[in-house]
Design a protein around this motif. Structure first.
Motif, PDB file in Angstrom:
ATOM      1  N   ALA A 112       0.831  -1.215  -0.094  1.00 20.57           N
ATOM      2  CA  ALA A 112       0.153  -0.115  -0.022  1.00 20.57           C
ATOM      3  C   ALA A 112       0.896   1.252  -0.025  1.00 20.57           C
ATOM      4  O   ALA A 112       0.634   2.212  -0.596  1.00 20.57           O
ATOM      5  N   SER A 113       1.805   1.241   0.803  1.00 24.10           N
ATOM      6  CA  SER A 113       2.796   2.454   0.901  1.00 24.10           C
ATOM      7  C   SER A 113       3.620   2.922  -0.451  1.00 24.10           C
ATOM      8  O   SER A 113       3.635   3.879  -0.886  1.00 24.10           O
ATOM      9  N   LEU A 114       4.026   1.552  -0.994  1.00 25.14           N
ATOM     10  CA  LEU A 114       4.227   1.639  -2.377  1.00 25.14           C
ATOM     11  C   LEU A 114       3.685   2.221  -3.393  1.00 25.14           C
ATOM     12  O   LEU A 114       3.937   2.918  -4.296  1.00 25.14           O
ATOM     13  N   GLY A 115       2.290   1.921  -3.209  1.00 26.42           N
ATOM     14  CA  GLY A 115       1.023   2.274  -4.078  1.00 26.42           C
ATOM     15  C   GLY A 115       0.911   3.956  -3.810  1.00 26.42           C
ATOM     16  O   GLY A 115       0.651   4.434  -5.082  1.00 26.42           O
ATOM     17  N   LEU A 116       1.442   4.512  -2.906  1.00 30.67           N
ATOM     18  CA  LEU A 116       1.472   5.909  -2.881  1.00 30.67           C
ATOM     19  C   LEU A 116       2.421   6.298  -3.691  1.00 30.67           C
ATOM     20  O   LEU A 116       2.352   7.548  -4.332  1.00 30.67           O
ATOM     21  N   LEU A 117       3.709   5.640  -4.081  1.00 31.22           N
ATOM     22  CA  LEU A 117       4.541   6.227  -5.213  1.00 31.22           C
ATOM     23  C   LEU A 117       3.865   5.927  -6.377  1.00 31.22           C
ATOM     24  O   LEU A 117       4.096   6.887  -7.424  1.00 31.22           O
ATOM     25  N   VAL A 118       3.104   4.817  -6.625  1.00 29.58           N
ATOM     26  CA  VAL A 118       2.547   4.769  -7.913  1.00 29.58           C
ATOM     27  C   VAL A 118       1.674   5.692  -8.102  1.00 29.58           C
ATOM     28  O   VAL A 118       1.377   6.342  -9.556  1.00 29.58           O
ATOM     29  N   ALA A 119       0.810   6.081  -7.217  1.00 29.46           N
ATOM     30  CA  ALA A 119      -0.266   7.285  -7.276  1.00 29.46           C
ATOM     31  C   ALA A 119       0.613   8.656  -7.863  1.00 29.46           C
ATOM     32  O   ALA A 119      -0.053   9.256  -8.531  1.00 29.46           O
ATOM     33  N   MET A 120       1.729   8.675  -7.007  1.00 32.41           N
ATOM     34  CA  MET A 120       2.234  10.071  -7.558  1.00 32.41           C
ATOM     35  C   MET A 120       2.865   9.755  -8.930  1.00 32.41           C
ATOM     36  O   MET A 120       2.673  10.933  -9.800  1.00 32.41           O
ATOM     37  N   ASP A 121       3.215   8.662  -9.559  1.00 35.21           N
ATOM     38  CA  ASP A 121       3.781   8.342 -10.870  1.00 35.21           C
ATOM     39  C   ASP A 121       2.517   8.841 -11.732  1.00 35.21           C
ATOM     40  O   ASP A 121       2.598   9.425 -12.923  1.00 35.21           O
ATOM     41  N   ARG A 122       1.294   8.325 -11.436  1.00 28.07           N
ATOM     42  CA  ARG A 122       0.289   8.367 -12.383  1.00 28.07           C
ATOM     43  C   ARG A 122       0.047   9.819 -12.434  1.00 28.07           C
ATOM     44  O   ARG A 122      -0.506  10.346 -13.508  1.00 28.07           O
ATOM     45  N   ARG A 123      -0.127  10.535 -11.257  1.00 26.22           N
ATOM     46  CA  ARG A 123      -0.241  12.233 -11.349  1.00 26.22           C
ATOM     47  C   ARG A 123       0.649  12.779 -12.378  1.00 26.22           C
ATOM     48  O   ARG A 123       0.388  13.723 -13.009  1.00 26.22           O
ATOM     49  N   HIS A 124       1.899  12.420 -12.024  1.00 27.05           N
ATOM     50  CA  HIS A 124       3.003  12.994 -12.927  1.00 27.05           C
ATOM     51  C   HIS A 124       2.742  12.661 -14.433  1.00 27.05           C
ATOM     52  O   HIS A 124       3.184  13.412 -15.331  1.00 27.05           O
ATOM     53  N   GLN A 125       2.320  11.669 -14.748  1.00 25.10           N
ATOM     54  CA  GLN A 125       2.036  11.064 -15.970  1.00 25.10           C
ATOM     55  C   GLN A 125       0.729  12.069 -16.682  1.00 25.10           C
ATOM     56  O   GLN A 125       0.770  12.597 -17.879  1.00 25.10           O
ATOM     57  N   ARG A 126      -0.145  12.383 -15.741  1.00 24.44           N
ATOM     58  CA  ARG A 126      -1.327  13.266 -16.397  1.00 24.44           C
ATOM     59  C   ARG A 126      -0.808  14.637 -16.498  1.00 24.44           C
ATOM     60  O   ARG A 126      -1.078  15.479 -17.338  1.00 24.44           O
ATOM     61  N   GLU A 127       0.101  15.061 -15.455  1.00 25.44           N
ATOM     62  CA  GLU A 127       0.771  16.350 -15.435  1.00 25.44           C
ATOM     63  C   GLU A 127       1.532  16.520 -16.957  1.00 25.44           C
ATOM     64  O   GLU A 127       1.348  17.487 -17.851  1.00 25.44           O
ATOM     65  N   GLU A 128       2.662  15.585 -17.313  1.00 27.01           N
ATOM     66  CA  GLU A 128       3.161  15.489 -18.255  1.00 27.01           C
ATOM     67  C   GLU A 128       2.241  15.541 -19.794  1.00 27.01           C
ATOM     68  O   GLU A 128       2.484  16.302 -20.690  1.00 27.01           O
ATOM     69  N   LEU A 129       1.252  14.673 -19.867  1.00 27.87           N
ATOM     70  CA  LEU A 129       0.396  14.651 -21.005  1.00 27.87           C
ATOM     71  C   LEU A 129      -0.461  16.166 -21.219  1.00 27.87           C
ATOM     72  O   LEU A 129      -0.437  16.493 -22.270  1.00 27.87           O
ATOM     73  N   MET A 130      -0.770  16.584 -20.106  1.00 31.26           N
ATOM     74  CA  MET A 130      -1.470  17.717 -20.024  1.00 31.26           C
ATOM     75  C   MET A 130      -0.501  18.945 -20.398  1.00 31.26           C
ATOM     76  O   MET A 130      -1.045  19.999 -20.966  1.00 31.26           O
ATOM     77  N   GLU A 131       0.796  18.850 -19.997  1.00 30.01           N
ATOM     78  CA  GLU A 131       1.578  19.769 -20.340  1.00 30.01           C
ATOM     79  C   GLU A 131       1.994  19.565 -21.752  1.00 30.01           C
ATOM     80  O   GLU A 131       2.092  20.936 -22.429  1.00 30.01           O
ATOM     81  N   GLU A 132       1.893  18.455 -22.263  1.00 30.92           N
ATOM     82  CA  GLU A 132       2.182  18.299 -23.768  1.00 30.92           C
ATOM     83  C   GLU A 132       1.051  18.952 -24.569  1.00 30.92           C
ATOM     84  O   GLU A 132       1.175  19.772 -25.514  1.00 30.92           O
ATOM     85  N   ALA A 133      -0.141  18.892 -23.840  1.00 30.33           N
ATOM     86  CA  ALA A 133      -1.353  19.388 -24.586  1.00 30.33           C
ATOM     87  C   ALA A 133      -1.351  20.990 -24.469  1.00 30.33           C
ATOM     88  O   ALA A 133      -2.512  21.434 -24.869  1.00 30.33           O
ATOM     89  N   GLY A 134      -0.682  21.366 -23.654  1.00 28.42           N
ATOM     90  CA  GLY A 134      -0.811  22.891 -23.118  1.00 28.42           C
ATOM     91  C   GLY A 134      -1.790  23.237 -22.285  1.00 28.42           C
ATOM     92  O   GLY A 134      -2.259  24.485 -21.972  1.00 28.42           O
ATOM     93  N   VAL A 135      -2.509  22.173 -21.482  1.00 27.26           N
ATOM     94  CA  VAL A 135      -3.421  22.646 -20.605  1.00 27.26           C
ATOM     95  C   VAL A 135      -2.987  23.156 -19.348  1.00 27.26           C
ATOM     96  O   VAL A 135      -3.536  24.118 -18.930  1.00 27.26           O
ATOM     97  N   ILE A 136      -1.639  22.865 -19.046  1.00 28.43           N
ATOM     98  CA  ILE A 136      -0.961  23.472 -18.138  1.00 28.43           C
ATOM     99  C   ILE A 136       0.677  23.686 -18.490  1.00 28.43           C
ATOM    100  O   ILE A 136       1.096  23.366 -19.488  1.00 28.43           O
ATOM    101  N   GLN A 137       1.201  24.351 -17.554  1.00 29.90           N
ATOM    102  CA  GLN A 137       2.377  24.866 -17.854  1.00 29.90           C
ATOM    103  C   GLN A 137       3.400  25.001 -16.700  1.00 29.90           C
ATOM    104  O   GLN A 137       2.940  25.037 -15.561  1.00 29.90           O
TER     105      GLN A 137
END
Lengths: 437, 627
Positions: free
Chosen positions: A360-385
């Motif tokens: 479960a604790s390692l799941g926290l790291l996975v959760a962070m990575d999933r969020r980073h992935q979304r950030e990167e996708l949205m950054e690529e799409a120009g939604v965020i900067q």
């Protein structure tokens, strides 16, 4: 390209699978009345159930909305409340009918009410992980104040000391691990080395006291220095463990064909499982396991580096440190590099609580990575900067422009000027909506 | 915004810096751990290596040693599993006396003996306990028990009293054939007799089960190649026949007692196959013997008093167990005396240096050789034919005719009959015999060997050589391979080297028939036989003085022997009887000769043995005389 979160999931799955196999192999016994260890018996074994629960816990936590946690940094009061709750939980082991004594140590709380009389969990395991969260919340909320001894560091030290103080009564290994991880987190969060250096003699005295108050701990220490002085007595565990490791050679005796587990090596399914693994799978098996741990830790490290929030970065550090240090403490004991302690090998040694909470604790790291992935996708799409300061934060754009792939991922967190955080999907957070208004 | 970002940058960077250090340190330690694993496996060190022991235990599966059987399959020696009591003194309970008496009763030995063994170990354990030494936990009690005895002990239920499995070598044939059967050691290795020489055939190979065990000793699995099946030793059938052995033993004992002798030896051989059918070696305890070289002997010589010397070579092993004594049939030599004349007679005849009807001047029975040696005959005649020289055992006639042989011819004759060489019988310690070397061969030797002196042979050499006369058909004149084991059904009797032309062997046999006839006539005249002779035999008697061990001449004591084959037409057996040192009364009465002491034994043995073998009796004409 394999994302760090996926690598963690993969490593955890591999380690758990190896753990299930080795725990079942180590559980082979002579003259048992059952049909013995078969493929089906392994699939339906208790360790397989624990593995399933651990994987489920990891996946569940990996989908947890981190904004919910990240928005709840608290001061000392919150930390003390958490510490008090953990101390209370740990003290439950002394309550007759609740606590259970196994192998002379009261570390377990029974769960007879769920229908399985021998089920239980170690509250120290819960405390170990919970304290990481509580400490990260506290440290993130304190910021630069941690450098002040009285107002910043002392409340944290008191909380850690009390929790570890209760745990050390029965479990020196876990208490040592908690203190080491907590110290690392506090130092990383801004506490001063000088303060810890100043406290080091006191810590040493406490450690010595903890050792000398329990004769078996003194014996373990002296045995570590020369296990062959009493090979049939105090040195037996360590010698038999080293014998198991030495028996393995390059590729081991073969899975299931280890000998030390047949009564020669105590705690073969728990603390000394790595010795059984070395004997049966040899140096090659040991290398695979160590590679999996390193893969797990370095993947966690990559996630930590991408994390922009102090709280979550501290959590990531705490999780990595706990898993890594616990594994090293266990391996040091098994290979004779450290004195014998009752500390399990994460994700391998038999133990439901340990597997589920670690995953479960390692799941926290996975959760962070999933969020980073979304950030990167949205950054690529120009939604965020990325923030002009070099990427420590992001600024919001329009969520309606997010690509389809990013919609299934957690919302990126937006770092506010005040050091707290918010999500882009403001409709999910009433508090954020209020702040926006 | 920039300020805020800067504010956040510091803790994040700090976490990264510390985290990086942590990661590097942990990685390094993980590598150290892996190296440690490799080091433990490759170089565990002496102290750890001492604990890296195989978790393998071995259990042996008993395989009995092969049986030793007589030629008809009767058991001479066999192995069975028995049980013996042993006590663990650390668990033997009080009251000691009560339990010791009960145990002694069950085992069948004196309670004092049992008590001493157990209580002494209990006391010793007390001392060891005080000194923190290892305690005694095994004390064997008594002999191997019968099944009933073992059950009795078990029923007592005394703590600390256990039964252990022991393999026992039982020798039913020991009474009759102890020296042939021999003995095995504690580990059932052949030590003596046939047990030793046939050891490789009879030796069993215990099975072995190597299994991996857990800490409590419980079996886990068997590694590949961890099981070797037990291999029972091969059973060996000896050529000896217990029935014939019994006959031989009974008759020899009778002959030895009647002759008041110190001992006797008997060998019965199948001349066609060379198989030893019976072999008996008896000694007798006599009182009043004087040891040569002692003060008593010297005193007797000074007083010119006749005493009987102890001429038998000491054999302390025989006092311990009959099987441990020397087998004097193969290990001890004797001078054959006149029995040797048969070989010289055949040699001279073969070389056509004399014909059977040629008259030889035997000088009235008293004669001096050319170099002055005085020779006498028992049967004193002026003249005798060459055939009668052998029948009447004339020393003078034999010496005179043998002087026609060159020393080389005589030496060759001695060697070709197998004297001075081992027969190769499967018994340990066989003696070679003594034959004077060509370098030391002189006139005196030439004369002596003519009538069987200055040559020492073993009984087994003698019967083998004599078989050349007993073999018939194309095998007449050849020597058999002496063997102690019965031939297998597919095994063919080998023809060994020829020592005589068949005609010479047959002629010698027919000539010696007269000796048998003379023997029968004398025995019937003396009423020395239980029944009339049933089978004609041919043979030769011999009487030789026993030499002093210091080489200074001879005692007035004798080896009296008789060797014979029967029935004459188709001999089935050759029997040699040597009576060691017939009593002084017989010597004084001049009835110590081979024909008088050993001859009756041979006759009785021949008759009983051939009847036992189912050979049809023939009419014996005691008046036969020379052919």
């Amino acid at each position: 390209m394999l994302r760090p979160g996926d690598a963690i999931v993969l490593c955890v799955l591999c380690l758990l699978c190896i753990g299930v196999l080795m725990v079942n192999s180590a559980g082979l016994s002579v003259g048992g009345e059952g049909p013995g260890v078969t493929f089906l018996s392994i699939v339906f074994s208790r360790s397989s159930v624990y593995m399933a629960l651990a994987v489920a816990a990891m996946l569940a936590v990996s989908r947890m909305p981190l904004w919910w946690l990240a928005g709840r940094e608290r001061g000392a009061v919150g930390l003390w409340i958490a510490a008090a709750a953990l101390i209370g939980l740990c003290l439950l082991v002394y309550v007759p009918g609740v606590g259970r004594e196994i192998n002379g140590a009261r570390r377990w709380i029974g769960l007879p009410f769920i229908g399985a009389g021998d089920l239980g969990f170690q509250p120290s395991e819960v405390a170990k992980w919970a304290l990481i969260l509580a400490l990260a919340l506290y440290a993130a909320s304190q910021g630069a104040k941690l450098a002040q001894f009285r107002t910043g560091l002392t409340p944290a030290l008191l909380a850690i000391g009390l929790v570890a103080g209760v745990i050390v009564l029965e479990d020196l290994g876990t208490a040592t691990l908690i203190i080491a991880t907590s110290t690392l987190m506090l130092l990383a969060a801004g506490a001063r080395f000088a303060h810890f250096a100043m406290l080091a003699p006191i810590g040493l005295i406490v450690l010595v006291a903890a050792v000398i108050t329990k004769p078996y701990r003194v014996r373990r220490l002296t045995t570590f220095l020369d296990p062959f002085e009493d090979p049939a007595g105090a040195g037996y565990h360590m010698i038999q463990s080293m014998v198991a490791v030495a028996n393995g050679e390059i590729f081991g005796r073969g899975l299931g064909f280890g000998l030390q587990k047949f009564g020669y090596l105590p705690a073969d399914r728990t603390d000394f499982l790595f010795a059984v693994l070395c004997e049966e799978l040899g140096l090659a098996g040991a290398a695979v396991v160590i590679a999996l741990y390193l893969g797990l830790l370095w993947a966690g490290w990559k996630i930590l580096l991408r994390e922009r929030l102090v709280f979550l970065r501290l959590v990531a550090l705490g999780v990595i440190a706990t898993v890594g240090l616990q594994a090293l403490l266990n391996l040091a004991v098994v290979t004779g590099l450290g004195p014998t302690k009752g500390i399990a090998l994460p994700l391998l040694s038999s133990g439901g609580t340990g597997w589920i909470l670690t995953a479960a604790s390692l799941g926290l790291l996975v959760a962070m990575d999933r969020r980073h992935q979304r950030e990167e996708l949205m950054e690529e799409a120009g939604v965020i900067q990325r923030s002009p300061a070099g990427g420590s934060g992001v600024t919001a754009g329009s969520p309606s422009r997010a690509p389809a792939a990013a919609r299934s991922l957690p919302m990126p967190l937006v770092v506010t000027r005040t050091g707290s955080c918010d999500t882009m999907l403001q409709s999910r957070s009433p508090r954020a909506r209020t702040a926006r208004r | 915004m920039n300020d805020g970002a800067d504010t956040m940058e510091a803790p994040l960077e700090r976490i990264s810096r510390l985290g990086r250090l942590l990661m590097l340190a942990m990685t390094a330690v993980f590598v150290v751990v892996l190296l440690r694993v490799a080091q433990l496996q490759a170089f565990p060190g002496d102290r750890l290596a001492a604990h890296v022991e195989d978790r393998i235990a071995s259990r042996s599966e008993f395989a009995p040693r092969g049986d030793l059987l007589d030629r008809r399959g009767r058991l001479l020696a066999g192995t069975r599993v028995g049980r013996r009591v042993f006590v663990d003194p650390t668990r033997f309970p009080a009251p000691y006396d009560e339990h010791i008496v009960a145990l002694a009763g069950a085992v069948g030995i004196d309670p004092d003996i049992v008590g001493t063994r157990i209580l002494s170990r209990i006391a010793e354990n007390e001392r060891r306990r005080a000194e923190q030494r290892r305690l005694i936990q095994y004390v064997s009690i008594g002999p191997i028990l019968s099944d009933a005895g073992a059950e009795h002990v078990r029923s007592l239920g005394i703590p600390g009293v256990h039964l252990e499995r022991r393999s026992v070598r039982e020798t039913p044939g020991e009474k009759l054939a102890a020296t042939i059967v021999g003995k095995v050691g504690v580990d059932h290795d052949g030590l003596l007799g046939a047990e030793r020489t046939l050891d490789s055939q009879m030796q069993a190979r215990d099975g072995r089960l190597d299994y991996v065990h857990d800490a409590r000793g419980r079996a886990l699995w068997i590694e590949a190649g961890g099981y070797a099946a037990p291999k029972r030793g091969e059973s060996v059938r000896l050529s000896v026949d217990l029935g014939l052995q019994q006959i031989a033993q009974e008759e020899l004992m009778r002959g030895v007692v009647e002759a008041d002798a110190a001992g006797g030896r008997l060998i019965m051989l199948d001349p066609m196959t060379g198989e030893v059918l019976a072999m008996v070696d008896l000694t007798r305890e006599l009182s009043g013997l004087v040891k040569p070289g002692t003060e008593e002997a010297a005193e007797a010589r000074r007083d010119n008093r006749r005493v009987r010397f102890d001429v038998m070579a000491p054999d302390p092993g025989r006092l311990v167990h009959p099987a441990m004594g020397r087998n004097r049939c193969v290990e001890d030599v004797y001078e054959p005396g006149s029995t040797f004349k048969a070989f010289m007679w055949a040699t001279v005849t073969e070389l056509e240096l004399a014909r059977p009807e040629e008259e030889i001047n035997t000088e009235g029975g008293r004669w001096r050789t050319s170099y002055g040696r005085r020779i006498e005959d028992v049967v004193r005649r002026d003249k005798q034919t060459w055939a009668d020289v052998l029948v009447n055992s004339s020393n003078i006639g034999m010496i005179k005719v043998c002087e026609r042989l060159t020393p080389q011819q005589m030496q060759h004759a001695v060697r070709r009959f197998g004297f001075g060489a081992r027969t190769g019988i499967d018994l340990p310690g066989e003696a070679v015999g003594l034959v004077t070397s060509p370098r030391n061969w002189n006139k005196f030797t030439h004369t002596s060997v003519s009538f069987g002196y200055e040559i020492a042979v073993t009984p087994i050499q003698m019967v083998r050589a004599f078989s050349a006369f007993a073999r018939t058909g194309e095998m007449a004149g050849t020597l058999p391979n002496v063997r102690l084991t019965a031939p297998g059904p597919e095994e063919r009797t080998e023809l060994v080297h020829r020592v005589l032309p068949a005609w010479t062997a047959n002629l010698t046999r027919e000539t010696m028939r007269g000796v048998g006839a003379n023997l029968d006539r004398r025995l019937m005249a003396d009423n020395a036989l239980d029944a009339d002779p049933a089978y004609p035999l041919f043979g030769k008697s011999g009487t030789a003085k026993i030499p002093r061990s210091d080489g200074r001449g001879y005692f007035d004591q004798y080896f009296s022997s008789f060797i014979a084959g029967a029935p004459v037409r188709s001999p089935r057996i050759v029997v040699l009887v040597v009576i060691d040192d017939p009593g002084p009364a017989l010597v004084r009465a001049r009835r110590h000769y081979g024909s008088a002491t050993a001859g009756p034994v041979v006759r009785r043995v021949v008759d009983r043995s051939l009847a036992y073998l189912g050979v049809a009796p023939e009419i014996v004409e005691p008046s036969g005389g020379t052919p």
